[in-house]
Structure formats: structure tokens, C-alpha cells
Design an enzyme around this catalytic site. Sequence first.
Site, short mmCIF file in Angstrom:
data_model
loop_
_atom_site.label_atom_id
_atom_site.label_comp_id
_atom_site.label_asym_id
_atom_site.label_seq_id
_atom_site.Cartn_x
_atom_site.Cartn_y
_atom_site.Cartn_z
CE LYS A 159 -1.84 1.64 4.06
NZ LYS A 159 -1.50 3.04 4.27
CG ASN A 160 2.46 2.63 3.55
OD1 ASN A 160 1.26 2.86 3.37
ND2 ASN A 160 2.98 2.48 4.76
NE ARG A 202 -0.07 10.21 9.40
CZ ARG A 202 -0.52 9.01 9.04
NH1 ARG A 202 -1.69 8.63 9.42
NH2 ARG A 202 0.24 8.20 8.32
N PRO A 203 0.62 16.33 10.93
CG PRO A 203 2.50 16.96 12.17
CD PRO A 203 1.38 15.96 12.13
CB ILE A 204 1.62 18.19 5.65
CG1 ILE A 204 0.60 19.34 5.58
CG2 ILE A 204 0.93 16.84 5.58
CD1 ILE A 204 -0.07 19.45 4.20
CG ASP A 205 5.51 20.56 10.29
OD1 ASP A 205 4.94 19.46 10.26
OD2 ASP A 205 6.52 20.79 10.98
CG LEU A 206 8.73 18.05 8.64
CD1 LEU A 206 9.27 16.68 8.98
CD2 LEU A 206 9.74 19.12 9.07
NE ARG A 211 -6.77 4.16 5.72
CZ ARG A 211 -5.81 4.30 6.63
NH1 ARG A 211 -6.07 4.18 7.90
NH2 ARG A 211 -4.59 4.58 6.27
NE ARG A 237 -7.82 10.96 8.24
CZ ARG A 237 -8.79 11.82 8.49
NH1 ARG A 237 -8.74 13.04 8.02
NH2 ARG A 237 -9.82 11.45 9.19
CB ILE A 239 6.25 6.74 14.70
CG1 ILE A 239 7.54 5.90 14.65
CG2 ILE A 239 6.04 7.50 13.39
CD1 ILE A 239 8.81 6.66 14.33
CG ASP A 297 2.59 1.29 9.56
OD1 ASP A 297 2.14 2.12 10.37
OD2 ASP A 297 2.78 1.55 8.36
CB CYS A 312 -5.50 10.51 10.69
SG CYS A 312 -4.01 9.73 11.30
C1 UD1 Z 1 3.98 6.79 6.46
C2 UD1 Z 1 3.15 5.57 6.21
C3 UD1 Z 1 2.56 5.05 7.53
C4 UD1 Z 1 3.65 4.85 8.56
C5 UD1 Z 1 4.51 6.09 8.70
C6 UD1 Z 1 5.70 5.91 9.61
C7 UD1 Z 1 2.33 5.90 3.98
C8 UD1 Z 1 1.16 6.15 3.09
N1 UD1 Z 1 2.09 5.88 5.29
O1 UD1 Z 1 3.12 7.80 6.96
O2 UD1 Z 1 1.89 3.82 7.28
O3 UD1 Z 1 3.08 4.54 9.81
O4 UD1 Z 1 5.00 6.49 7.40
O5 UD1 Z 1 6.49 4.85 9.15
O6 UD1 Z 1 3.43 5.66 3.51
N2 UD1 Z 1 5.64 14.60 10.88
C9 UD1 Z 1 5.70 15.94 11.19
N3 UD1 Z 1 5.62 16.85 10.15
C10 UD1 Z 1 5.49 16.47 8.85
C11 UD1 Z 1 5.43 15.09 8.56
C12 UD1 Z 1 5.51 14.17 9.60
O7 UD1 Z 1 5.82 16.33 12.36
O8 UD1 Z 1 5.43 17.34 7.99
C13 UD1 Z 1 5.70 13.59 11.98
C14 UD1 Z 1 4.41 12.78 12.08
O9 UD1 Z 1 3.46 13.43 12.89
C15 UD1 Z 1 4.90 11.50 12.71
C16 UD1 Z 1 6.29 11.32 12.13
O10 UD1 Z 1 6.66 12.62 11.64
O11 UD1 Z 1 5.00 11.66 14.10
C17 UD1 Z 1 6.40 10.32 11.01
O12 UD1 Z 1 5.51 10.66 9.99
P1 UD1 Z 1 5.79 10.28 8.46
O13 UD1 Z 1 7.07 9.52 8.35
O14 UD1 Z 1 5.63 11.51 7.65
O15 UD1 Z 1 4.59 9.30 8.18
P2 UD1 Z 1 3.59 9.31 6.95
O16 UD1 Z 1 4.33 9.60 5.70
O17 UD1 Z 1 2.41 10.15 7.29
#
Ligand code: UD1
Length: 422
Positions: free
Chosen positions: A22-23, A121-125, A397, A92, A327, A305, A116
Site C-alpha cells: 500500500k505504502n 498528522r502535520p505536513i509542515d515539513l 484501507r 490521509r 512515531i 505499523d 487522523c
Molecule cells: C507513512 C506511512 C505510515 C507509517 C509512517 C511511519 C504511507 C502512506 N504511510 O506515513 O503507514 O506509519 O509512514 O512509518 O506511507 N511529521 C511531522 N511533520 C510532517 C510530517 C511528519 O511532524 O510534515 C511527523 C508525524 O506526525 C509522525 C512522524 O513525523 O510523528 C512520522 O511521519 P511520516 O514519516 O511523515 O509518516 P507518513 O508519511 O504520514
Amino acid sequence: MTQIMVRGAKALSGSIAVQGAKNSALPILAATLLNRGETVLRRCPRLRDVDASVRILRYLGCEARWEGDALTVNTAGLCRSEISDALMREMRSSAIFLGAILARCGQAELSYPGGCELGPRPIDLHLAGLRELGTDIREDGGRLVCAAPRLAGRELILSLPSVGATENLMLAACGAEGVTSICNAAREPEIEDLQNYLCACGARVCGAGTSTVTVEGGAPLHGCEYTVMPDRIAAATYLCAAAAAGGEICLTGAREQHLATVTAALREAGCDLRAEKARIVLRRTEPLRAVRPIRTAPYPGFPTDAQAVLMAALARSRGATVFEENIFTNRFRHVDELTRMGADIRVSGRTAVVTGAERLHGAAVRAADLRGGAALCVAALAAEGETAVSGVEHIDRGYEDLAAELRALGADIFRAERPEAE
Ligand code: UD1
């Protein structure tokens, strides 16, 4: 309402092929936007999240059709650069489309994916990196309005190795002039899979799997045929299922090198595991034992996961195992439900201590998230009596058909439609 009904305490035996990841499939489907041709994506898993991606692609004007396990996407007709709020909410990880749309169209508009079931689930980065590549981003009533008439490659440093941010920035960087290096990149195998897909389309990307990914932007991209890597988390789920239920199973297509921390824990717990070229055989005849602390961490650490499914297996074991979730903030939602089945689990902050119970019993339980839902099915296989798992939409999902796969391994498990009021 759909439920998964399980009658447990029955050893597993048999062989199944692991579904596509999936990922990997989700970022690759976003990446199809970068070329104007046709992608044939083989071993693409048929899941709710993949369906949601297909709906987004169609909304954007692309064509998508299934033939067996191959999803063909033609992005020549792309005619939109915005995604509706309703579609963004369906999945998400839809933020991954941002980098791809920007690279192709020079502009994009979509809504915040928001929090979520695992917590915020921030996307600031993602946004900081896109800004550094030259994107103007403003927020307008919950919508992100982005303009990038000219993306320019440069060095980006992630403050933490986010999987989604690494992927989003890789996609945007394909459309940027010059070289982008993403430092402190996530090293998950799915990122390597995305790189391999992009390279098969003619992109110049290297370094995935290490902490620096380099993209030389601007290469003209074409369609291709590509096979999605096997799903390491689905594989971990089936291994934990067999560990919980006992017996012997064989997973074909599974790659042990992607699962090393999970298989190490299962061996420590007393499972006999053999990994050959593209298959893993697990046998468990003795009761499971507790293992050293499991601390989730970015790859190659223990995957967040797989935390819930291993916890479910060890709910019936000898001794106590400590789980530390590093995480996501809200990733112990399966604990209360496992407790209903007789598990002894104490949570304090990000730590859960599982004291193995001698017996688990069936109960009515509810999945609150994808992997937590799979964990309830795993525990149910080890429990005496019948378990009814609701919240199946979460499980759908990420698994093509968890009940059917486990049934193929000899489990007494099936999906049932129940009237809502029951
Ligand atoms: C992906 C996987 C998910 C897995 C996760 C961690 C997909 C579709 N999903 O999710 O199944 O559990 O990796 O291995 O591939 N964070 C920030 N700011 C950001 C982005 C992330 O603070 O802009 C934090 C998140 O809140 C979290 C951590 O970083 O605590 C890891 O998130 P991230 O690696 O981005 O996970 P996803 O890509 O959302």
C-alpha cells in the site's frame, strides 16, 4: 455493518502470496502525474486507499482501469490542479499529490489532510520543503493555495525523516530545474520503490534507501510498466498471525530484509523462521515468550505499523514485553479492545507493558484504526471462542481481504453483514 467473525485457537497452515505494498502504491499513483503517458502498475493492491487515489486521479482528468492486479493509469488528460475537500478527506496521505501536481502544473490547490485516528498528522515539513523549492503557499479557509511557476532544485534538510515529506519532495524535485538533495530523508523501502518507478519513467533520482536522496530535475518523463514491491507490513501481519495461532505458514513474495526487526522479535519469542529467496516460512509449536523492549523507530528500526500486530501475538506469551511507540501519539487504541479479550496490558504515555496471559477469549471488539484492526484479528486467532471485529472499514484501507487470506491459511474467519442495530 460488516464484521469479521473469528473462531480462534486453531493452528494455521498453508501458503499465501503477499499483496503489493500500500505504502508504495499510493506515492507511485501520485507520481504517475509527472509523465503524460501510461503507467501499468502491476501487483497494485486493491484497497480502499488505492480506490481513493484512483478517484483523485479521475477527478484530475486522468484515466484509470483495472485488469486483474494491474492498474493502468493514463495521465495525458490531466485538466485540473485542485483536489476537492471531500476527496482529500477520504485518505490521509492525499497530501502526496501536492508535489506531483506542482511539478506538472506549476500550481495546486487542496485542503489540509488534517488529523487522523493516529493523532495529529502535520505536513509542515512537506510545506517547508516545497517553499524552499520556490513554491508560494498561502492558506485560504482550510485550503492550501500553491503557486510554483518555476521550481528550483536545492539542498533540503528535513528536521525528522518523514516518509511522506521525503516522497512529496522527491516528486516536486522531478519538476524543478537543477539538482535537489533531500538530507535526513526517510529510508523506508517504499521510498526506494518510488525511486525505481521514477527512474523507470526516465527520471534521474538516486540515493533512496540512504539518508540523502538526490533528484536531477527537468528530465522528460514517459510512461512505463512497473511492479509494486511486496507489502512488508501485510507480511508482518501474517507472520504475527501464525505466531499467535501456532502452526506453520509460508509467505511467498515476502522479503525478509525489509522485515528484519520484526522477524528478529518473532525468533526471540520462540518462532522458527526460515527466509529463502522470496519466501518466509514461520513455524511455531512452543508457547511464545516475552521479548526485549520493542521501540518503534524510522526504518530500519522497528516499524510503528507492525507494533499492534506483534503486541497482539505477545498478548498470549510467557513473561512481560515493553512496547515503546515513538512515531505516532495515538497508536495504542487497540489496547482496550485486546483487554476485552483477556489481555493484560498497562499503558503509560508512550509505553505499553504487555504481560502475557495464559488464555485469551473471544469478545465483541472494534477496530479504531488500520493496524490496530489487524491486531484484533491476530489476537482473535489465538483466543478461545468467537470474536466479532467491527470497524472493518479501517482494515480494508490496507489489506486486500484480510479474512480471505487468513482463511487460506486455515483460519476459521469470515466477513459477515450484520444489521446496524445489533
Ligand atoms: C507513512 C506511512 C505510515 C507509517 C509512517 C511511519 C504511507 C502512506 N504511510 O506515513 O503507514 O506509519 O509512514 O512509518 O506511507 N511529521 C511531522 N511533520 C510532517 C510530517 C511528519 O511532524 O510534515 C511527523 C508525524 O506526525 C509522525 C512522524 O513525523 O510523528 C512520522 O511521519 P511520516 O514519516 O511523515 O509518516 P507518513 O508519511 O504520514
